[in-house]
Every structure is written in structure tokens, then in C-alpha cells.
Design a protein around this motif. Structure first.
Motif, PDB file in Angstrom:
ATOM      1  N   GLY A   6       0.807  -1.217   0.000  1.00 27.24           N
ATOM      2  CA  GLY A   6       0.000   0.000   0.000  1.00 27.24           C
ATOM      3  C   GLY A   6       0.839   1.265   0.000  1.00 27.24           C
ATOM      4  N   PHE A   7       0.174   2.412   0.090  1.00 23.27           N
ATOM      5  CA  PHE A   7       0.850   3.701  -0.053  1.00 23.27           C
ATOM      6  C   PHE A   7       0.070   4.758   0.718  1.00 23.27           C
ATOM      7  N   THR A   8       0.685   5.935   0.880  1.00 21.34           N
ATOM      8  CA  THR A   8       0.002   7.049   1.537  1.00 21.34           C
ATOM      9  C   THR A   8      -0.611   7.955   0.473  1.00 21.34           C
ATOM     10  N   LEU A   9      -1.846   8.397   0.720  1.00 23.27           N
ATOM     11  CA  LEU A   9      -2.507   9.334  -0.185  1.00 23.27           C
ATOM     12  C   LEU A   9      -1.965  10.750   0.006  1.00 23.27           C
ATOM     13  N   SER A  10      -1.609  11.067   1.246  1.00 27.65           N
ATOM     14  CA  SER A  10      -0.922  12.315   1.557  1.00 27.65           C
ATOM     15  C   SER A  10       0.061  11.977   2.673  1.00 27.65           C
ATOM     16  N   ARG A  11       0.619  12.979   3.302  1.00 29.06           N
ATOM     17  CA  ARG A  11       1.699  12.708   4.261  1.00 29.06           C
ATOM     18  C   ARG A  11       1.277  11.758   5.376  1.00 29.06           C
ATOM     19  N   ASP A  12       0.032  11.886   5.847  1.00 30.34           N
ATOM     20  CA  ASP A  12      -0.371  11.074   6.994  1.00 30.34           C
ATOM     21  C   ASP A  12      -1.728  10.402   6.785  1.00 30.34           C
ATOM     22  N   VAL A  13      -2.123  10.241   5.512  1.00 34.23           N
ATOM     23  CA  VAL A  13      -3.400   9.597   5.206  1.00 34.23           C
ATOM     24  C   VAL A  13      -3.140   8.411   4.284  1.00 34.23           C
ATOM     25  N   ALA A  14      -3.649   7.249   4.670  1.00 37.05           N
ATOM     26  CA  ALA A  14      -3.493   6.052   3.847  1.00 37.05           C
ATOM     27  C   ALA A  14      -4.671   5.128   4.090  1.00 37.05           C
ATOM     28  N   ASP A  15      -5.129   4.454   3.033  1.00 33.50           N
ATOM     29  CA  ASP A  15      -6.195   3.470   3.234  1.00 33.50           C
ATOM     30  C   ASP A  15      -5.983   2.212   2.390  1.00 33.50           C
ATOM     31  N   ALA A  16      -4.783   2.026   1.884  1.00 32.57           N
ATOM     32  CA  ALA A  16      -4.480   0.835   1.076  1.00 32.57           C
ATOM     33  C   ALA A  16      -3.363   0.029   1.738  1.00 32.57           C
ATOM     34  N   GLY A  17      -3.511  -1.289   1.709  1.00 26.00           N
ATOM     35  CA  GLY A  17      -2.450  -2.181   2.161  1.00 26.00           C
ATOM     36  C   GLY A  17      -2.068  -2.000   3.623  1.00 26.00           C
ATOM     37  N   LEU A  18      -0.864  -2.457   3.932  1.00 25.96           N
ATOM     38  CA  LEU A  18      -0.348  -2.324   5.295  1.00 25.96           C
ATOM     39  C   LEU A  18      -0.220  -0.867   5.705  1.00 25.96           C
ATOM     40  N   GLU A  19       0.109  -0.002   4.723  1.00 25.81           N
ATOM     41  CA  GLU A  19       0.197   1.438   5.018  1.00 25.81           C
ATOM     42  C   GLU A  19      -1.132   1.949   5.583  1.00 25.81           C
ATOM     43  N   GLY A  20      -2.233   1.453   5.031  1.00 27.42           N
ATOM     44  CA  GLY A  20      -3.542   1.892   5.505  1.00 27.42           C
ATOM     45  C   GLY A  20      -3.913   1.273   6.835  1.00 27.42           C
ATOM     46  N   TYR A  21      -3.707  -0.044   6.961  1.00 30.94           N
ATOM     47  CA  TYR A  21      -4.122  -0.742   8.182  1.00 30.94           C
ATOM     48  C   TYR A  21      -3.340  -0.248   9.397  1.00 30.94           C
ATOM     49  N   TYR A  22      -2.046   0.013   9.215  1.00 37.63           N
ATOM     50  CA  TYR A  22      -1.197   0.428  10.332  1.00 37.63           C
ATOM     51  C   TYR A  22      -0.870   1.922  10.291  1.00 37.63           C
ATOM     52  N   ASN A  23      -1.721   2.712   9.636  1.00 40.53           N
ATOM     53  CA  ASN A  23      -1.426   4.132   9.461  1.00 40.53           C
ATOM     54  C   ASN A  23      -1.186   4.848  10.789  1.00 40.53           C
ATOM     55  N   ALA A  24      -2.052   4.589  11.780  1.00 39.38           N
ATOM     56  CA  ALA A  24      -1.908   5.276  13.072  1.00 39.38           C
ATOM     57  C   ALA A  24      -0.609   4.864  13.776  1.00 39.38           C
ATOM     58  N   THR A  25      -0.190   3.615  13.587  1.00 44.15           N
ATOM     59  CA  THR A  25       1.058   3.132  14.196  1.00 44.15           C
ATOM     60  C   THR A  25       2.267   3.769  13.536  1.00 44.15           C
ATOM     61  N   LEU A  26       2.210   3.918  12.211  1.00 44.11           N
ATOM     62  CA  LEU A  26       3.364   4.391  11.445  1.00 44.11           C
ATOM     63  C   LEU A  26       3.531   5.915  11.488  1.00 44.11           C
ATOM     64  N   THR A  27       2.440   6.647  11.695  1.00 48.33           N
ATOM     65  CA  THR A  27       2.457   8.086  11.456  1.00 48.33           C
ATOM     66  C   THR A  27       3.193   8.893  12.528  1.00 48.33           C
ATOM     67  N   GLY A  28       2.976   8.589  13.802  1.00 51.67           N
ATOM     68  CA  GLY A  28       3.538   9.449  14.844  1.00 51.67           C
ATOM     69  C   GLY A  28       2.686  10.693  15.049  1.00 51.67           C
ATOM     70  N   VAL A  29       3.153  11.593  15.904  1.00 50.87           N
ATOM     71  CA  VAL A  29       2.407  12.813  16.233  1.00 50.87           C
ATOM     72  C   VAL A  29       3.334  14.018  16.085  1.00 50.87           C
ATOM     73  N   ASP A  30       2.861  15.048  15.403  1.00 51.66           N
ATOM     74  CA  ASP A  30       3.666  16.259  15.226  1.00 51.66           C
ATOM     75  C   ASP A  30       3.920  16.954  16.559  1.00 51.66           C
ATOM     76  N   GLY A  31       5.069  17.616  16.656  1.00 51.61           N
ATOM     77  CA  GLY A  31       5.345  18.472  17.803  1.00 51.61           C
ATOM     78  C   GLY A  31       4.619  19.804  17.658  1.00 51.61           C
ATOM     79  N   ARG A  32       4.469  20.515  18.785  1.00 52.00           N
ATOM     80  CA  ARG A  32       3.766  21.797  18.741  1.00 52.00           C
ATOM     81  C   ARG A  32       4.483  22.815  19.646  1.00 52.00           C
ATOM     82  N   GLN A  33       4.383  24.058  19.250  1.00 49.07           N
ATOM     83  CA  GLN A  33       4.920  25.144  20.072  1.00 49.07           C
ATOM     84  C   GLN A  33       3.877  26.257  20.127  1.00 49.07           C
ATOM     85  N   TYR A  34       3.519  26.665  21.337  1.00 46.84           N
ATOM     86  CA  TYR A  34       2.546  27.744  21.456  1.00 46.84           C
ATOM     87  C   TYR A  34       2.861  28.569  22.706  1.00 46.84           C
ATOM     88  N   GLY A  35       2.335  29.780  22.737  1.00 51.48           N
ATOM     89  CA  GLY A  35       2.630  30.650  23.871  1.00 51.48           C
ATOM     90  C   GLY A  35       1.486  31.617  24.157  1.00 51.48           C
TER      91      GLY A  35
END
Length: 315
Positions: A6-35
Motif C-alpha cells: 500500500g501507499f500514503t494518499l498524503s503525508r499522513d493519510v493512507a487506506d491501502a495495504g499495510l500502510e492503511g491498516y497500520y497508518n496510526a502506528t506508522l504516522t507518529g504525532v507532530d510536535g507543537r509550540q505555542y505561547g
């Protein structure tokens, strides 16, 4: 192994193959900075560090996959088949060693239809037809599509009949070319594949070796429809296996209300209901591995960004 990976449709979206099934596992979470500015008019800043995605280790064997794809290509070319699918599974673990549904596309350019359609065919497609063509190319035939399995279910039926005591290993069956069902005058005659010939007297091994429909119909009759349906449920027919790939099909099987004498006879040799390839091979694996039904799976380990194993997928 494009259908499987499978493959990603965009940087963090996938619905095909292993890429889709394990998308949440593979993606990670972006860092944030706010004040914000506090009551003392000072700027307070908060930084949340990013969380790396995990990686997956899979059971596909590169050598086996290459061999399978080579022969699938050959079969498709020689036979002109609409679909050719192959799965290789380890019956002791449920791990998938190779899987190929016949489609060929570049995972780095998954919207390129040129491997399947000509330039003129692609140019003639409207948006709806293009989407349909892409989804067809991206779907995994081995997991998604259901069809009548035919004679490959005969060992499953016979193994079930032996397990429940409907037949014994010393039983013989006589094939005279077919069986009649229904009242005289309006009966249905279901032929063995060798009709008008017949296999004659057969031991159980002969029924399988000859792929004898007549013998299998007699075995199913001894089981009865309720036991036959119970067997199908035991082998997960009509139910998804839970393989770690998206869009798994389930097939359609008879119920006690829809299965009559003729339907039972046809079901004995794999007609009148549908299965997916993954349901079929998983059932066969449980027949030949001593009776253990394992959930089929591709991922064997999940690792963190440092390579440490955070989860091992046991059979």
C-alpha cells in the motif's frame, strides 16, 4: 507486493495495504509550540516534543514474492485471466509469506494506470471511471474479492465429516456418475465431473484424489445441513479472518433456511456459496496443521524509532 504494502494518499493519510491498516502506528504525532502572555505581561511558551512513528516488520519473503509474481505474470499473459491470485501461508503460524493479486503499479506513483490501461483508454475515462479504475487497481483481490471456491474445499468438508464422526477412515463410497435429488418426476440430477463415466468404488483418499463430486455429495448428506453449516462457521466461512489488511471481504454462505437437499449437495464440492482467497487458504492450513486455526497476519513485530521491539505478534 504493491497491493499488500500500500501507499500514503498524503503525508499522513493512507487506506491501502499495510500502510492503511497500520497508518496510526506508522504516522507518529507532530510536535507543537505555542505561547501566551500572562498577567505580568510576560510571554510564556510551551513546547510539546514530536512523537516518532513506529515501524513494522513483516513476514513477506522477498524470494518467494518474486517467484510468485513471475508466475502470476505468466499465467495472466497465457490465460488472459481477469484475476490471478496467489497466497503462500505458513500453516504453523498463520504468517503470510507471499501474496499477489496480479496488479502492477508503482507505489511511488500510484495514480499511474499505464500498466493496466492503454493511453487511449485512460484519455477516454471521465472522473468517475478514473476513480473506479484506480480503486480496482489498488484493491487486493486475495483479501477483498469473494467467489465460489469449487473443489478446493473438499479436504475441508471431508476433514469435518471425519472430525464429527459422520464418516470413518475405512468407509468406501460408490460413484455411479451422479446423484438425484427431489421427488421422482421433478428430480434434479447432479453429475460428477466424469459423467457419463463413473469412478466406481472409492476409499476416502480416492474421493479426494479423483475430486469426486458424487462421493462428496454422499459425505455431505451423512453430515446433514446443520452440521455442515456448523462446520462452515468453525472455519470462519462467511466471516472475516481479521487479517491485518483493509477492506477484507467475508463472502456469502447459506443459512439453515436457504439450504435444502440440493444446496447441501452442491456445497459439498464448493458451489452455491462464496469465499475469499484468505478464508480458503486459512481453512486449508487448519486442516493440514493438526487442527489449529490461526489468524492470518503479515506484521510480526512493531518497533520504535530506535529499533527496539515494542510488540511481537504471536500466532
Amino acid at each position: 507486493a504493491c497491493d499488500t504494502i500500500g501507499f500514503t494518499l498524503s503525508r499522513d493519510v493512507a487506506d491501502a495495504g499495510l500502510e492503511g491498516y497500520y497508518n496510526a502506528t506508522l504516522t507518529g504525532v507532530d510536535g507543537r509550540q505555542y505561547g501566551h502572555i500572562n498577567n505580568n505581561s510576560d510571554v510564556e511558551q510551551t513546547i510539546i516534543e514530536p512523537t516518532d512513528g513506529k515501524s513494522i516488520e513483516i513476514s513477506l519473503d522477498l524470494g518467494l514474492q518474486q517467484i510468485v509474481e513471475k508466475y502470476v505474470n505468466t499465467f495472466e499473459k497465457k490465460m488472459g485471466a481477469k484475476n490471478v491470485g496467489v497466497i503462500i501461508e505458513d500453516p504453523k503460524t498463520g504468517e503470510i509469506m507471499a501474496m499477489d493479486g496480479g496488479d502492477r503499479y508503482d507505489l511511488n506513483n500510484p495514480r499511474d494506470l499505464s500498466n493496466i490501461y492503454s493511453e487511449s483508454e485512460i484519455a477516454a475515462m471521465n472522473d468517475e471511471q478514473t476513480v473506479e479504475a484506480l480503486n480496482g487497481m489498488w484493491s487486493n483481490f486475495c483479501v477483498t474479492d469473494a467467489y465460489e471456491p469449487g473443489s478446493v474445499v473438499k479436504p475441508i468438508v471431508m476433514g469435518s465429516a471425519l472430525e464429527m464422526g459422520a464418516i470413518s477412515e475405512t468407509d468406501n463410497f460408490v460413484c455411479d456418475g451422479g446423484q438425484s435429488f427431489g421427488a421422482e418426476g421433478s428430480s434434479t440430477f447432479i453429475k460428477c465431473a466424469v459423467w457419463p463415466d463413473a469412478h466406481g468404488t472409492e476409499a476416502l483418499a480416492d474421493v479426494i484424489a479423483n475430486s469426486c463430486n458424487d462421493g462428496m455429495m454422499q459425505i455431505a448428506a451423512r453430515m446433514g445441513k446443520d452440521n455442515f453449516l456448523k462446520t462452515q462457521s468453525t472455519f470462519n466461512f462467511g466471516t472475516r479472518t481479521g487479517i491485518d489488511l483493509p477492506n477484507e471481504g467475508s463472502g456469502v454462505v447459506h443459512t439453515s433456511e436457504t439450504m435444502g437437499e440440493t444446496e447441501l449437495a452442491c456445497s459439498a464440492f464448493g458451489q452455491g456459496y462464496t469465499l475469499t482467497m484468505i478464508q480458503e487458504i486459512n481453512a486449508i492450513c487448519s486442516v493440514i496443521n493438526g487442527g489449529y486455526y490461526y489468524q492470518p497476519h503479515l506484521v510480526t513485530k512493531i518497533k520504535d524509532s530506535s529499533g527496539g521491539v515494542v510488540k511481537t505478534i504471536s500466532p
